[in-house]
Design a protein around this motif. Structure first.
Motif, PDB file in Angstrom:
ATOM      1  N   GLY B  91     -39.014 -14.391  -2.676  1.00  0.00           N
ATOM      2  CA  GLY B  91     -37.802 -13.917  -3.337  1.00  0.00           C
ATOM      3  C   GLY B  91     -36.852 -13.292  -2.326  1.00  0.00           C
ATOM      4  N   GLY B  92     -37.385 -12.415  -1.488  1.00  0.00           N
ATOM      5  CA  GLY B  92     -36.556 -11.751  -0.484  1.00  0.00           C
ATOM      6  C   GLY B  92     -35.932 -12.751   0.473  1.00  0.00           C
ATOM      7  N   LEU B  93     -36.738 -13.713   0.916  1.00  0.00           N
ATOM      8  CA  LEU B  93     -36.252 -14.705   1.881  1.00  0.00           C
ATOM      9  C   LEU B  93     -35.164 -15.579   1.258  1.00  0.00           C
ATOM     10  CD1 LEU B  93     -36.686 -15.758   4.750  1.00  0.00           C
ATOM     11  CD2 LEU B  93     -38.361 -17.360   3.847  1.00  0.00           C
ATOM     12  N   VAL B  94     -35.411 -16.047   0.032  1.00  0.00           N
ATOM     13  CA  VAL B  94     -34.428 -16.916  -0.621  1.00  0.00           C
ATOM     14  C   VAL B  94     -33.113 -16.172  -0.840  1.00  0.00           C
ATOM     15  CG1 VAL B  94     -33.887 -18.087  -2.786  1.00  0.00           C
ATOM     16  CG2 VAL B  94     -36.106 -18.440  -1.711  1.00  0.00           C
ATOM     17  N   ILE B  95     -33.208 -14.941  -1.360  1.00  0.00           N
ATOM     18  CA  ILE B  95     -31.978 -14.173  -1.582  1.00  0.00           C
ATOM     19  C   ILE B  95     -31.225 -13.995  -0.265  1.00  0.00           C
ATOM     20  CG2 ILE B  95     -31.057 -11.913  -2.209  1.00  0.00           C
ATOM     21  CD1 ILE B  95     -33.343 -11.681  -4.240  1.00  0.00           C
ATOM     22  N   ALA B  96     -31.961 -13.614   0.793  1.00  0.00           N
ATOM     23  CA  ALA B  96     -31.309 -13.360   2.078  1.00  0.00           C
ATOM     24  C   ALA B  96     -30.647 -14.630   2.611  1.00  0.00           C
ATOM     25  CB  ALA B  96     -32.328 -12.828   3.082  1.00  0.00           C
ATOM     26  N   LEU B  97     -31.360 -15.759   2.533  1.00  0.00           N
ATOM     27  CA  LEU B  97     -30.804 -17.007   3.071  1.00  0.00           C
ATOM     28  C   LEU B  97     -29.579 -17.443   2.281  1.00  0.00           C
ATOM     29  CD1 LEU B  97     -34.033 -19.015   3.923  1.00  0.00           C
ATOM     30  CD2 LEU B  97     -32.381 -18.019   5.508  1.00  0.00           C
ATOM     31  N   LEU B  98     -29.618 -17.286   0.951  1.00  0.00           N
ATOM     32  CA  LEU B  98     -28.454 -17.659   0.139  1.00  0.00           C
ATOM     33  C   LEU B  98     -27.266 -16.756   0.457  1.00  0.00           C
ATOM     34  CD1 LEU B  98     -30.040 -18.446  -3.331  1.00  0.00           C
ATOM     35  CD2 LEU B  98     -29.042 -20.061  -1.723  1.00  0.00           C
ATOM     36  N   VAL B  99     -27.554 -15.462   0.589  1.00  0.00           N
ATOM     37  CA  VAL B  99     -26.455 -14.524   0.831  1.00  0.00           C
ATOM     38  C   VAL B  99     -25.777 -14.815   2.179  1.00  0.00           C
ATOM     39  CG1 VAL B  99     -25.898 -12.095   1.247  1.00  0.00           C
ATOM     40  CG2 VAL B  99     -27.347 -12.702  -0.668  1.00  0.00           C
ATOM     41  N   THR B 100     -26.548 -15.263   3.178  1.00  0.00           N
ATOM     42  CA  THR B 100     -25.913 -15.546   4.478  1.00  0.00           C
ATOM     43  C   THR B 100     -24.942 -16.718   4.399  1.00  0.00           C
ATOM     44  OG1 THR B 100     -27.826 -16.880   5.072  1.00  0.00           O
ATOM     45  CG2 THR B 100     -27.731 -14.670   6.002  1.00  0.00           C
ATOM     46  N   GLN B 101     -25.090 -17.574   3.382  1.00  0.00           N
ATOM     47  CA  GLN B 101     -24.163 -18.696   3.246  1.00  0.00           C
ATOM     48  C   GLN B 101     -22.800 -18.259   2.718  1.00  0.00           C
ATOM     49  OE1 GLN B 101     -25.069 -21.675   4.295  1.00  0.00           O
ATOM     50  NE2 GLN B 101     -27.126 -20.917   4.729  1.00  0.00           N
ATOM     51  N   LEU B 102     -22.758 -17.077   2.116  1.00  0.00           N
ATOM     52  CA  LEU B 102     -21.520 -16.629   1.478  1.00  0.00           C
ATOM     53  C   LEU B 102     -20.480 -16.251   2.520  1.00  0.00           C
ATOM     54  CD1 LEU B 102     -22.819 -14.303  -1.370  1.00  0.00           C
ATOM     55  CD2 LEU B 102     -21.820 -16.565  -1.603  1.00  0.00           C
ATOM     56  N   PRO B 103     -19.193 -16.276   2.113  1.00  0.00           N
ATOM     57  CA  PRO B 103     -18.156 -15.762   3.006  1.00  0.00           C
ATOM     58  C   PRO B 103     -18.407 -14.290   3.333  1.00  0.00           C
ATOM     59  CG  PRO B 103     -17.210 -16.716   0.989  1.00  0.00           C
ATOM     60  CD  PRO B 103     -18.685 -16.837   0.869  1.00  0.00           C
ATOM     61  N   GLU B 104     -18.023 -13.908   4.536  1.00  0.00           N
ATOM     62  CA  GLU B 104     -18.289 -12.560   5.065  1.00  0.00           C
ATOM     63  C   GLU B 104     -17.953 -11.454   4.061  1.00  0.00           C
ATOM     64  OE1 GLU B 104     -20.347 -10.881   7.696  1.00  0.00           O
ATOM     65  OE2 GLU B 104     -19.770 -12.974   8.094  1.00  0.00           O
ATOM     66  N   LYS B 105     -16.825 -11.612   3.359  1.00  0.00           N
ATOM     67  CA  LYS B 105     -16.345 -10.542   2.479  1.00  0.00           C
ATOM     68  C   LYS B 105     -17.310 -10.262   1.328  1.00  0.00           C
ATOM     69  CE  LYS B 105     -11.324 -10.182   2.537  1.00  0.00           C
ATOM     70  NZ  LYS B 105     -10.136 -10.870   1.986  1.00  0.00           N
ATOM     71  N   LEU B 106     -17.974 -11.313   0.844  1.00  0.00           N
ATOM     72  CA  LEU B 106     -18.807 -11.158  -0.351  1.00  0.00           C
ATOM     73  C   LEU B 106     -20.243 -10.750  -0.032  1.00  0.00           C
ATOM     74  CD1 LEU B 106     -17.608 -14.242  -2.414  1.00  0.00           C
ATOM     75  CD2 LEU B 106     -17.098 -11.845  -2.832  1.00  0.00           C
ATOM     76  N   LYS B 107     -20.643 -10.907   1.236  1.00  0.00           N
ATOM     77  CA  LYS B 107     -22.050 -10.675   1.593  1.00  0.00           C
ATOM     78  C   LYS B 107     -22.543  -9.293   1.189  1.00  0.00           C
ATOM     79  CE  LYS B 107     -22.683 -13.685   5.513  1.00  0.00           C
ATOM     80  NZ  LYS B 107     -22.700 -13.745   6.972  1.00  0.00           N
ATOM     81  N   GLY B 108     -21.818  -8.272   1.637  1.00  0.00           N
ATOM     82  CA  GLY B 108     -22.265  -6.897   1.427  1.00  0.00           C
ATOM     83  C   GLY B 108     -22.475  -6.591  -0.039  1.00  0.00           C
ATOM     84  N   ILE B 109     -21.465  -6.866  -0.841  1.00  0.00           N
ATOM     85  CA  ILE B 109     -21.524  -6.488  -2.254  1.00  0.00           C
ATOM     86  C   ILE B 109     -22.621  -7.272  -2.982  1.00  0.00           C
ATOM     87  CG2 ILE B 109     -19.614  -8.069  -2.864  1.00  0.00           C
ATOM     88  CD1 ILE B 109     -20.366  -4.713  -4.551  1.00  0.00           C
ATOM     89  N   THR B 110     -22.806  -8.563  -2.614  1.00  0.00           N
ATOM     90  CA  THR B 110     -23.855  -9.346  -3.275  1.00  0.00           C
ATOM     91  C   THR B 110     -25.236  -8.777  -2.959  1.00  0.00           C
ATOM     92  OG1 THR B 110     -22.442 -11.225  -2.773  1.00  0.00           O
ATOM     93  CG2 THR B 110     -24.580 -11.709  -3.727  1.00  0.00           C
ATOM     94  N   ALA B 111     -25.453  -8.452  -1.684  1.00  0.00           N
ATOM     95  CA  ALA B 111     -26.752  -7.891  -1.303  1.00  0.00           C
ATOM     96  C   ALA B 111     -27.009  -6.603  -2.071  1.00  0.00           C
ATOM     97  CB  ALA B 111     -26.789  -7.643   0.197  1.00  0.00           C
ATOM     98  N   VAL B 112     -25.975  -5.791  -2.226  1.00  0.00           N
ATOM     99  CA  VAL B 112     -26.140  -4.518  -2.937  1.00  0.00           C
ATOM    100  C   VAL B 112     -26.470  -4.761  -4.412  1.00  0.00           C
ATOM    101  CG1 VAL B 112     -24.920  -2.471  -3.727  1.00  0.00           C
ATOM    102  CG2 VAL B 112     -24.771  -3.155  -1.348  1.00  0.00           C
ATOM    103  N   LEU B 113     -25.836  -5.779  -5.016  1.00  0.00           N
ATOM    104  CA  LEU B 113     -26.135  -6.060  -6.427  1.00  0.00           C
ATOM    105  C   LEU B 113     -27.602  -6.455  -6.616  1.00  0.00           C
ATOM    106  CD1 LEU B 113     -22.940  -7.947  -7.646  1.00  0.00           C
ATOM    107  CD2 LEU B 113     -23.681  -5.637  -8.211  1.00  0.00           C
ATOM    108  N   PHE B 114     -28.131  -7.235  -5.668  1.00  0.00           N
ATOM    109  CA  PHE B 114     -29.544  -7.618  -5.760  1.00  0.00           C
ATOM    110  C   PHE B 114     -30.472  -6.424  -5.571  1.00  0.00           C
ATOM    111  CE2 PHE B 114     -28.306 -12.102  -4.939  1.00  0.00           C
ATOM    112  CZ  PHE B 114     -28.996 -12.661  -5.998  1.00  0.00           C
ATOM    113  N   PHE B 115     -29.933  -5.378  -4.979  1.00  0.00           N
ATOM    114  CA  PHE B 115     -30.702  -4.196  -4.614  1.00  0.00           C
ATOM    115  C   PHE B 115     -30.863  -3.257  -5.811  1.00  0.00           C
ATOM    116  CE2 PHE B 115     -30.386   0.038  -2.416  1.00  0.00           C
ATOM    117  CZ  PHE B 115     -31.560  -0.043  -1.708  1.00  0.00           C
ATOM    118  N   ILE B 116     -30.006  -3.439  -6.833  1.00  0.00           N
ATOM    119  CA  ILE B 116     -29.981  -2.496  -7.961  1.00  0.00           C
ATOM    120  C   ILE B 116     -31.328  -2.346  -8.687  1.00  0.00           C
ATOM    121  CG2 ILE B 116     -29.006  -2.198 -10.285  1.00  0.00           C
ATOM    122  CD1 ILE B 116     -26.296  -2.734  -9.131  1.00  0.00           C
ATOM    123  N   PRO B 117     -32.071  -3.452  -8.949  1.00  0.00           N
ATOM    124  CA  PRO B 117     -33.354  -3.250  -9.643  1.00  0.00           C
ATOM    125  C   PRO B 117     -34.281  -2.279  -8.916  1.00  0.00           C
ATOM    126  CG  PRO B 117     -32.788  -5.556  -9.661  1.00  0.00           C
ATOM    127  CD  PRO B 117     -31.762  -4.875  -8.798  1.00  0.00           C
TER     128      PRO B 117
END
Lengths: 274, 299
Positions: B91-117
């Motif tokens: 799960g961690g690896l897949v989320i991380a790999l998908l997030v790296t594909q995103l444009p730079e601006k969205l990376k931070g906020i997406t990672a934080v949203l996954f962090f909420i649980p």
């Protein structure tokens, strides 16, 4: 180039699906806390919005222990805040002493004690710790002191100070700055990102602690919100609405705090990996 | 000059001990004394309150071997360990790999949203899950009406076990993704450039460049996730109480029940020590295996 765009779109869609799964419980929790009581758990889209569940918490439905929910929220804050402050401050001081005071007698011994302690799962200490703290049952001290210092926090600061060049501290020393002044003016401000992470993580862990608080504070007026919910919540007996509302109140402060400070995270995470 | 260095040495000694004294006092009172006490307690038969205690030697430890609850806790810790470790890692690896594909601006906020649980108290999620899985909840009504499925989520040991496992994985994956993401972002430009020149892209790049470069972070995640599997408490306590028939119980739960509801504190201490030994051995083996892999593949 075209292929790259394709990959981006596919990952974007996958991420949206995974985010939906990952955030669904929060959506559900908030919706049910606002549903009219007859509709709670009956639909996943709101069928009307009411604050009845939250009002119930304000006076416990007008029965028995009127202010117990408010009291529990206050208890959670009064336990978690001091714990987070003491952990961060002591972590900062000890981390500084272990790395930036280059040598003092017993430094190695203290380092070994730290490593030794990291080794033992806390569960071994449960019963004896309870015996030692028993006289502080139903007090804030009983909840704060046994968890006031975190070896994890200490190692976060140790890892951080190791990346700071000594030259700055040496220069300040030569300029005649005393040790407390160096900590206050140089060490502390520079640790911002680590301090934010340590403080929030400890706060969050303390806020979510269940086992210890259940043991040491059985008195209903001294229970934290976390404990009060788990004691009050019985799937058949109680109204589910207020339980959802209480869960929202339990969850939201932490999420908001972390979102506010999220920009420090990227930097801070790198110190956890060492 | 010499005099000055002596006083500064003295000052460093005083300062060092002064700064460390809170920790030293804390660790004496809440670590060293309880630790010795725990070992002493494990040789006692004592109900936590009465003035009578009797010394029973290794009897508590001997008793562990015939205890169904201990056996369940021991076996369950492995049953939890394997899926939680693998799924958290994936799960961690897949989320991380998908997030790296995103444009730079969205990376931070997406990672934080996954962090909420990760930030959520197990109590709050247990409330949601327990109600969501009650007989008349929207989910169960939907399953009955449309699929003719009637699942009693917490009466069936296997299902209850997987509910708890998925809950833990859901909670932790986003947190571990942050570690992996931070390692992926840390791969130096030189390495990326060299790989590009060699024509390494896509899966080849992932397998031969990214994964080897982030191996230390992956190892950390595996070790953290395995440690996590031994600390499960809140979810089974609130959802199943360890049941049905001990199918979801954990060491933490059984130690708690033994010490504080059955008041066999000496026996509880012996259980805790057995648990610690198991954790220690498992982590050692895991470290050894990871080291071996790292060396074998030159990671």
């Amino acid at each position: 180039m075209k292929k790259k765009v394709k990959i981006q779109i596919i990952s974007g869609i996958l991420i949206l699906i995974m985010l939906a799964v990952s955030l669904f419980p929060f959506y559900y929790m908030v919706v049910q806390s606002l549903q009219p009581w007859k509709q709670v758990d009956k639909s996943i889209i709101p069928r009307g919005i009411t604050l009845r569940s939250y009002e119930y918490l304000l006076n416990n439905g007008g029965s028995g222990n009127t202010f117990m929910w408010i009291r529990a929220l206050a208890n959670s804050l009064l336990v978690s805040l001091p714990t987070a402050i003491i952990s961060s401050l002591s972590g900062l001081l000890i981390g500084y002493a272990m790395v930036k005071i280059r040598k003092f007698r017993g430094q190695k011994f203290i380092m070994n004690t730290l490593l030794f302690q990291m080794f033992f799962p806390g569960i071994i200490l449960l019963v004896p710790k309870f015996m030692i703290t028993k006289s502080l049952a139903n007090t804030y001290a009983g909840m704060i002191l046994p968890m006031a210092i975190s070896t994890w926090a200490i190692f976060m600061y140790i890892n951080y100070f190791r990346t700071l060049p000594d030259a700055v501290f040496e220069a300040a020393k030569i300029d005649g700055a005393g040790p407390l002044r160096i900590i206050q003016k140089i060490a502390f401000p520079s640790t911002k990102s680590v301090t934010v992470i340590v403080f929030l993580s400890i706060f969050m862990q303390r806020w979510s602690e269940l086992m210890w608080d259940m043991l040491i504070s059985p008195d209903i007026s001294m229970q934290t919100l976390n404990v009060l919910i788990s004691n009050q919540f019985k799937p058949m007996g109680n109204y589910p609405g207020p339980m959802y509302a209480a869960s929202v109140i339990l969850t939201m402060p932490i999420i908001v705090l972390f979102l506010i400070f999220s920009r420090y995270f990227k930097e801070g995470i790198s110190f956890m990996l060492k | 000059m010499k005099k000055r260095s002596i006083t500064s040495e003295k000052r460093d000694n005083i300062l060092g001990w002064l700064f460390c004294s809170p920790y030293l006092i804390f660790s004496l009172v809440f670590f060293l004394i309880p630790l010795c006490w725990a070992f002493w307690l494990s040789a006692m038969d004592w109900n936590l309150m009465s003035p009578d205690k009797s010394f029973v030697g290794f009897n508590n430890f001997r008793q562990l071997f015939g205890d169904a609850k201990v056996k369940a806790a021991f076996v369950n810790s492995f049953r939890y360990l394997v899926p939680i470790m693998l799924l958290c890692f994936l799960g961690g690896l897949v989320i991380a790999l998908l997030v790296t594909q995103l444009p730079e601006k969205l990376k931070g906020i997406t990672a934080v949203l996954f962090f909420i649980p990760y930030l959520t108290s197990g109590v709050a999620t247990s409330v949601v899950v327990k109600y969501l899985f009650t007989y008349n909840s929207v989910l169960n009504v939907f399953l009955r009406d449309h699929f003719d499925l009637n699942i009693s989520w917490f009466k069936n040991g296997k299902i209850a076990f997987w509910v708890i496992t998925v809950l833990v994985v859901w909670k932790m994956s986003g947190y571990y993704a942050l570690f992996i993401l931070s390692a992926i972002e840390g791969v130096s430009e030189d390495v990326k450039e060299a790989a590009r020149l060699d024509g390494s892209v896509g899966l080849h790049y992932l397998w031969h460049v990214t994964i080897p470069m982030i191996m230390p972070a992956l190892t950390t995640v595996l070790v953290l996730a395995s440690g996590l599997a031994f600390g499960i408490y809140t979810e089974p306590y609130l959802l199943t109480g360890g049941g049905p028939q001990l199918a979801t119980t954990t060491w933490q739960l059984e130690i708690y029940y033994t010490s504080f509801t059955r008041f066999q504190s000496g026996y509880g201490a012996a259980m805790a020590i057995a648990n610690a030994v198991q954790i220690f051995v498992v982590l050692r083996i895991l470290n050894f295996v990871m080291d071996h892999f790292n060396r074998k593949f030159g990671w």
